[in-house]
Structure formats: structure tokens, C-alpha cells
Design a protein around this motif. Structure first.
Motif, PDB file in Angstrom:
ATOM      1  N   TYR A 103       0.855  -1.195   0.000  1.00 10.54           N
ATOM      2  CA  TYR A 103       0.000   0.000   0.000  1.00 10.54           C
ATOM      3  C   TYR A 103       0.888   1.242   0.000  1.00 10.54           C
ATOM      4  O   TYR A 103       2.031   1.205   0.445  1.00 10.54           O
ATOM      5  CB  TYR A 103      -0.948  -0.008   1.211  1.00 10.54           C
ATOM      6  N   PRO A 104       0.350   2.362  -0.519  1.00  8.01           N
ATOM      7  CA  PRO A 104       1.142   3.598  -0.538  1.00  8.01           C
ATOM      8  C   PRO A 104       1.009   4.360   0.777  1.00  8.01           C
ATOM      9  O   PRO A 104      -0.054   4.369   1.388  1.00  8.01           O
ATOM     10  CB  PRO A 104       0.520   4.396  -1.683  1.00  8.01           C
ATOM     11  N   ILE A 105       2.098   4.970   1.207  1.00  6.70           N
ATOM     12  CA  ILE A 105       2.004   5.899   2.330  1.00  6.70           C
ATOM     13  C   ILE A 105       1.484   7.222   1.767  1.00  6.70           C
ATOM     14  O   ILE A 105       1.599   7.473   0.558  1.00  6.70           O
ATOM     15  CB  ILE A 105       3.366   6.089   3.041  1.00  6.70           C
ATOM     16  N   PRO A 106       0.882   8.076   2.613  1.00  6.08           N
ATOM     17  CA  PRO A 106       0.412   9.365   2.094  1.00  6.08           C
ATOM     18  C   PRO A 106       1.582  10.131   1.470  1.00  6.08           C
ATOM     19  O   PRO A 106       2.643  10.256   2.073  1.00  6.08           O
ATOM     20  CB  PRO A 106      -0.112  10.077   3.344  1.00  6.08           C
ATOM     21  N   HIS A 107       1.358  10.627   0.254  1.00  5.29           N
ATOM     22  CA  HIS A 107       2.462  11.306  -0.440  1.00  5.29           C
ATOM     23  C   HIS A 107       2.000  12.608  -1.101  1.00  5.29           C
ATOM     24  O   HIS A 107       2.597  13.053  -2.074  1.00  5.29           O
ATOM     25  CB  HIS A 107       3.109  10.364  -1.451  1.00  5.29           C
ATOM     26  N   ASP A 108       0.953  13.196  -0.536  1.00  2.36           N
ATOM     27  CA  ASP A 108       0.450  14.430  -1.130  1.00  2.36           C
ATOM     28  C   ASP A 108       0.924  15.674  -0.373  1.00  2.36           C
ATOM     29  O   ASP A 108       0.504  16.767  -0.677  1.00  2.36           O
ATOM     30  CB  ASP A 108      -1.087  14.407  -1.176  1.00  2.36           C
ATOM     31  N   GLY A 109       1.811  15.501   0.595  1.00  3.49           N
ATOM     32  CA  GLY A 109       2.303  16.640   1.374  1.00  3.49           C
ATOM     33  C   GLY A 109       3.813  16.647   1.420  1.00  3.49           C
ATOM     34  O   GLY A 109       4.475  16.256   0.443  1.00  3.49           O
ATOM     35  N   PRO A 110       4.371  17.051   2.544  1.00  5.44           N
ATOM     36  CA  PRO A 110       5.836  17.133   2.673  1.00  5.44           C
ATOM     37  C   PRO A 110       6.528  15.794   2.442  1.00  5.44           C
ATOM     38  O   PRO A 110       7.630  15.757   1.874  1.00  5.44           O
ATOM     39  CB  PRO A 110       6.048  17.603   4.116  1.00  5.44           C
ATOM     40  N   VAL A 111       5.894  14.701   2.867  1.00  2.44           N
ATOM     41  CA  VAL A 111       6.510  13.381   2.651  1.00  2.44           C
ATOM     42  C   VAL A 111       6.639  13.103   1.157  1.00  2.44           C
ATOM     43  O   VAL A 111       7.667  12.601   0.690  1.00  2.44           O
ATOM     44  CB  VAL A 111       5.692  12.268   3.354  1.00  2.44           C
ATOM     45  N   GLY A 112       5.606  13.453   0.406  1.00  8.14           N
ATOM     46  CA  GLY A 112       5.656  13.261  -1.044  1.00  8.14           C
ATOM     47  C   GLY A 112       6.777  14.066  -1.674  1.00  8.14           C
ATOM     48  O   GLY A 112       7.474  13.579  -2.566  1.00  8.14           O
ATOM     49  N   LYS A 113       6.948  15.301  -1.192  1.00 10.94           N
ATOM     50  CA  LYS A 113       8.027  16.138  -1.728  1.00 10.94           C
ATOM     51  C   LYS A 113       9.394  15.527  -1.416  1.00 10.94           C
ATOM     52  O   LYS A 113      10.292  15.508  -2.251  1.00 10.94           O
ATOM     53  CB  LYS A 113       7.934  17.549  -1.155  1.00 10.94           C
ATOM     54  N   LEU A 114       9.533  15.035  -0.176  1.00  6.31           N
ATOM     55  CA  LEU A 114      10.801  14.405   0.212  1.00  6.31           C
ATOM     56  C   LEU A 114      11.072  13.167  -0.632  1.00  6.31           C
ATOM     57  O   LEU A 114      12.190  12.976  -1.137  1.00  6.31           O
ATOM     58  CB  LEU A 114      10.780  14.039   1.706  1.00  6.31           C
ATOM     59  N   LEU A 115      10.041  12.318  -0.807  1.00  7.05           N
ATOM     60  CA  LEU A 115      10.222  11.116  -1.624  1.00  7.05           C
ATOM     61  C   LEU A 115      10.628  11.480  -3.050  1.00  7.05           C
ATOM     62  O   LEU A 115      11.504  10.833  -3.639  1.00  7.05           O
ATOM     63  CB  LEU A 115       8.929  10.293  -1.628  1.00  7.05           C
TER      64      LEU A 115
END
Ligand SMILES: [Fe+2]
Length: 113
Positions: free
Chosen positions: A74-86
């Protein structure tokens, strides 16, 4: 531990052992996983009862078993700062399929994996 009719059935037969290979009886094991859609029960607003989770206690030979579903990624939430970091790290947001276990017994360190 599952009520998910869409999941692929899984039977897990496990033994808790110490570092010398000796079975450990009386260990409490919290077990949880996602449903077949990749969501934990707490992520469903309409769920009132726990699902895809259970608590077991190892027997005299350190054994426990449960019926669940084959884990899915499953995907971790990636629509915020975590997404930018990834994105900066050129990493994807998918976690490998897995089941969580938390082992506890008085006199022993708690283990979560
Ligand atoms: Fe997880």
C-alpha cells in the motif's frame, strides 16, 4: 482475524523462540494488517468493529496461529511534505506487503516488527 471476503486467505503458523532457539510460552502477540484494499480498519470511517487484527498468546511450545489474508502493498500518504521528500530522493511511496507483530512478556523487551 479477517472479515475481508476479497482477500486471499492466509494461514500463519508461528513459533516464538529466544536467541538460543528455545520456545517461549505465554507471550502476548498483537497482530494487524491491512485489508485487501491496502487500508487499516481505522482508515475506514464507517467501521465500528476492529478487523484485520487480533491478539494471541503463545502456547507451551511457543506456538500460535491465525487465519488472515495474504498481505498487500500500500502507498504511504504522499500528497504533502513526505511526497516532496520522496520525490527529491527519487523514491516511490509503496510499502512492501507485510503483517505487523508486537510481542510482549513480562521480563522481556517488547518487540514490534
Ligand atoms: Fe503497515
Amino acid at each position: 482475524m479477517t472479515s475481508d471476503p476479497e482477500g486471499e486467505p492466509m494461514l500463519a503458523i508461528c513459533t516464538v523462540k529466544d536467541t538460543q532457539g528455545n520456545p517461549i510460552a505465554g507471550v502476548t502477540i498483537d497482530i494487524w494488517e491491512t485489508d485487501s484494499s491496502g487500508h487499516y480498519d481505522v482508515q475506514h470511517a464507517d467501521r465500528t468493529a476492529p478487523s484485520e487484527r487480533c491478539v494471541m498468546v503463545s502456547d507451551e511450545q511457543g506456538r500460535f496461529w491465525f487465519k488472515g489474508i495474504k498481505p498487500v502493498s500500500y502507498p504511504i500518504p504522499h500528497d504533502g511534505p513526505v511526497g516532496k521528500l520522496l520525490q527529491l530522493l527519487n523514491r516511490h511511496c509503496w510499502r512492501p506487503a507485510h503483517v505487523h507483530f508486537m510481542f510482549g512478556k513480562e521480563g522481556w523487551d517488547r518487540l514490534i516488527t
